[in-house]
Scaffold this active site. Structure first.
Site, PDB file in Angstrom:
ATOM      1  N   ASP A   1       0.876  -1.165   0.000  1.00 55.79           N
ATOM      2  CA  ASP A   1       0.000   0.000   0.000  1.00 55.79           C
ATOM      3  C   ASP A   1       0.922   1.226   0.000  1.00 55.79           C
ATOM      4  OD1 ASP A   1      -2.406   1.521   0.268  1.00 55.79           O
ATOM      5  OD2 ASP A   1      -1.894   1.795   2.381  1.00 55.79           O
TER       6      ASP A   1
ATOM      7  N   ASP B   1      -1.679  -0.506   5.938  1.00 55.58           N
ATOM      8  CA  ASP B   1      -1.931   0.064   7.263  1.00 55.58           C
ATOM      9  C   ASP B   1      -3.345   0.591   7.435  1.00 55.58           C
ATOM     10  OD1 ASP B   1      -1.844   2.382   5.704  1.00 55.58           O
ATOM     11  OD2 ASP B   1      -0.921   3.559   7.306  1.00 55.58           O
TER      12      ASP B   1
ATOM     13  N   ASP C   1      -7.152  -2.076   3.497  1.00 55.55           N
ATOM     14  CA  ASP C   1      -6.156  -3.101   3.176  1.00 55.55           C
ATOM     15  C   ASP C   1      -6.475  -4.441   3.831  1.00 55.55           C
ATOM     16  OD1 ASP C   1      -4.568  -1.228   1.775  1.00 55.55           O
ATOM     17  OD2 ASP C   1      -3.668  -0.545   3.648  1.00 55.55           O
TER      18      ASP C   1
END
Length: 639
Positions: A328, A523, A527
């Site tokens: 990410d 985070d 996700d």
């Protein structure tokens, strides 16, 4: 940095050994063998006069051990330990009391060593559990002056009013209803945050209160609060039996069949039942079932000491085989600490005026954009007015009352819903992040921000293929493509998937899972689905309950160096566990073949297997004994 074990730590390890049932049996067996040897050399003694200490310890110590072995076999937790029961019974039938006693010694000693090593390795988990608050101060009325009653944390219900005293741990997740102060949340988030708290501010269980008392309303019971969830994750990690251990169980069952077959072969060829006894003695107990769990728990402890919570120990055996790594963007490859680049104001508002109002409210938020706005106000030397009321709820943005004006910090869409006229006043969407400020529900300013890549991000990306055999690297983000590609160019990632929804991330991970083991690093809550289905899902920071729950491991201090250490810990665990398991099995097989041909007596076989078991346990315990840094890429200071 790790330090050498201290004398008190070593003393605690041996204390754990001697306090266990298996440890007591081990000590008693050693004393019985020593007494037997003394009597052996005594004048005029023979038979029962010399053997009674061995008979006593085999009956009193061996029977409980055999009962536990039988229970373990019924639970299908392993087949190799059943050889111990077979060996003890065979030795007793053949009158080999010394051999039976040595088998009791090796079985109880091995179990005691494993238990002591396991409890010592899991000391980090116990310390975390002990830190949890056990009592709380429940208010008798609606304000701080009403007085309190001290109650167990387990009795706190949603809606209870609690008083958090200075320097006290917050017992539950809640919201401030009275008082003004700050809380240190660094233990929970891994970030060096001392967050201001005022009416409407959210508080987390486990956070340390500052100098001023705060009255809060409980929003969750203690068992559902943030701190309890972190402790629960660690406890689940300790108790979970990963795939590697189940494989060891299956191999152990086959190993038992082979050992019994060789024993029968030796007996049949020679006609001597002591051949059978010698074979099963040297095969008992299997290091496969001792070394692997000690290695796993050592890896969990090693990771915990370095700020990594391993939730699913099974992931440790996969980290050395990862072929695809997906990142990410925000908070993983970037610091998650954006900086203000531009302030666009509406007519009638000055940039410094709006920035001061926004920064005043943002003092009570932990959002990364809040830091950027506060830092910009500090950089400009602005005086921040007092906030008399604050609230931050999902979907509503951050709101507060400053100098009698209602301030709202939100996104573009919400602003346009509240003030439709703002649609024509706002600048066009551009690369980067933005916060919209409304004053008394009227559009006042749009603050643009941009996140910067971690100083070590490019080096870490370059490090993965050569040191960890990673074949494919990509950034998977819900941000705009221009922003994602800008970051990708800075850190050296060629493959980019931008504007991806949580469902899209999930589908992408499932696609690459079919090509080989994957690792997803994220985070945010969006996700979580991708982390849940990836071979290894890693969360940076413990900022989201959902994300931490979905992840296999949580890196508390949000650093790429810790991720590199996690990869090395997994590889180290798998390598040493296999060394202990397969090495112990190989040595035992050699001993069994010698016994089949009569080259190893039952007594020598028992001594040999004792040595093999101790070597397997000691080798497995090496997993957690690392003094030097595990990461092998030079991290840039500040990365």
């Amino acid at each position: 940095m790790d330090t050498m074990p201290t004398a008190p730590a070593a003393h605690r390890s041996w204390s754990l050994f001697f306090r266990s049932r298996d440890g007591l049996i081990t000590v008693a067996t050693l004393m019985a063998i020593a007494l037997h040897l003394i009597l052996w050399f005594g004048p005029g003694l023979s038979g029962w006069a010399r053997d009674w200490p061995l008979v006593a310890v085999v009956i009193l110590g061996g029977i409980p051990l055999m009962i536990e072995v039988a229970r373990s076999a019924i639970r299908t937790r392993g087949g190799a330990d059943t050889l111990a029961a077979v060996s003890i019974i065979t030795a007793v039938l053949l009158g080999e009391w010394l051999v039976a006693a040595i088998i009791v010694l090796m079985l109880s000693g091995g179990e005691a060593l494993e238990g002591a090593a396991s409890r010592r390795a899991s000391g980090t988990l116990a310390a975390l559990a002990r830190r949890a608050p056990t009592t709380a101060h429940r208010l008798r009325g609606a304000d701080i002056s009403a007085g309190t009653d001290e109650v167990p944390v387990s009795e706190i219900a949603v809606g209870d009013l609690l008083l958090i005293l200075p320097h006290e741990l917050c017992p539950v997740d809640g919201e401030v209803v009275e008082g003004h102060g700050s809380m240190d949340e660094s233990f929970l988030t891994g970030e060096p945050y001392v967050v201001g708290k005022s009416r409407g501010s959210a508080v987390m269980s486990g956070a340390v209160n500052g100098e001023n008392p705060l009255a809060i309303v409980a929003l969750r019971p203690a068992e559902d609060s943030r701190y309890a969830q972190i402790v629960g994750v660690l406890r689940e990690a300790e108790e979970n039996r990963p795939a590697m251990r189940r494989l060891a169980d299956r191999l152990g069952a086959w190993y038992t069949v082979i050992a019994l077959a060789l024993g029968v072969l030796g007996w049949a060829v020679s006609g001597d039942p002591t051949r059978f006894l010698a074979v099963v003695v040297v095969a008992t107990p299997c290091p496969l079932l001792i070394g692997v769990p000690v290695a796993i728990i050592g890896a969990i402890s090693l990771a915990a000491r370095r700020g990594i919570i391993v939730k699913n120990p099974g992931m440790l055996e996969h980290t050395s085989r990862i072929t695809t790594v997906m990142f990410d963007k925000t908070g993983t490859l970037t610091y998650g600490r954006p900086v203000v680049t531009d302030i666009h104001t509406a007519a009638g508002f000055a940039a410094d005026e709006v920035l001061a109002l926004a920064a005043s409210v943002e003092r009570y938020s932990r959002h990364p954009l809040a830091d950027a706005i506060r830092n910009q106000a500090e950089k400009r030397g602005l005086v921040l007015p007092d906030v008399t009321e604050i609230s931050e709820r999902p979907g509503q943005g951050l709101t507060g009352r400053v100098d009698g004006r209602h301030i709202r910090i939100t996104n573009r869409r919400t602003c346009q819903e509240i003030d439709p006229a703002s649609r024509a006043l706002m600048p066009v969407t551009a690369a980067g992040m933005e916060s919209v400020v409304l004053v008394d529900d009227a559009y006042a300013a749009l603050i643009r921000l941009r996140d910067e890549p971690r100083a070590s991000a490019g080096e870490f990306i370059a490090h993965l293929p050569g040191s960890h055999d990673v074949e494919r690297l990509m950034i998977v983000s819900g941000d705009r493509e221009a922003e994602v590609r800008h970051l990708a160019g800075q850190v050296g990632v060629e493959e980019v998937h931008a504007g991806i929804s949580p469902e899209g991330k999930l589908a992408l991970v499932e696609e690459y899972n079919r090509r080989g083991p994957t690792l997803f690093l994220g985070d945010g809550i969006n996700d979580a689905p991708a982390m849940a289905v990836a071979t290894v899902g890693v969360a940076m920071g413990a900022n989201s309950d959902v994300t931490s729950e979905a992840a296999d491991a949580v890196i508390l201090d949000s650093s790429l160096e810790r991720l590199d250490e996690l990869l090395h810990i997994g590889a180290r665990m798998r390598r040493i566990a296999l060394q202990s398991a397969l090495g112990g099995m190989a040595l035992s097989m050699i001993g069994m073949l010698l016994a089949v041909f009569g080259l190893l007596t039952p007594l020598l076989g028992a001594i040999a297997q004792e040595v093999i078991d101790v070597l397997a346990i000691l080798n497995a315990a090496r997993v957690g004994m690392v003094r030097e840094p595990l990461s092998d890429f030079d991290r840039v200071p500040g990365g």
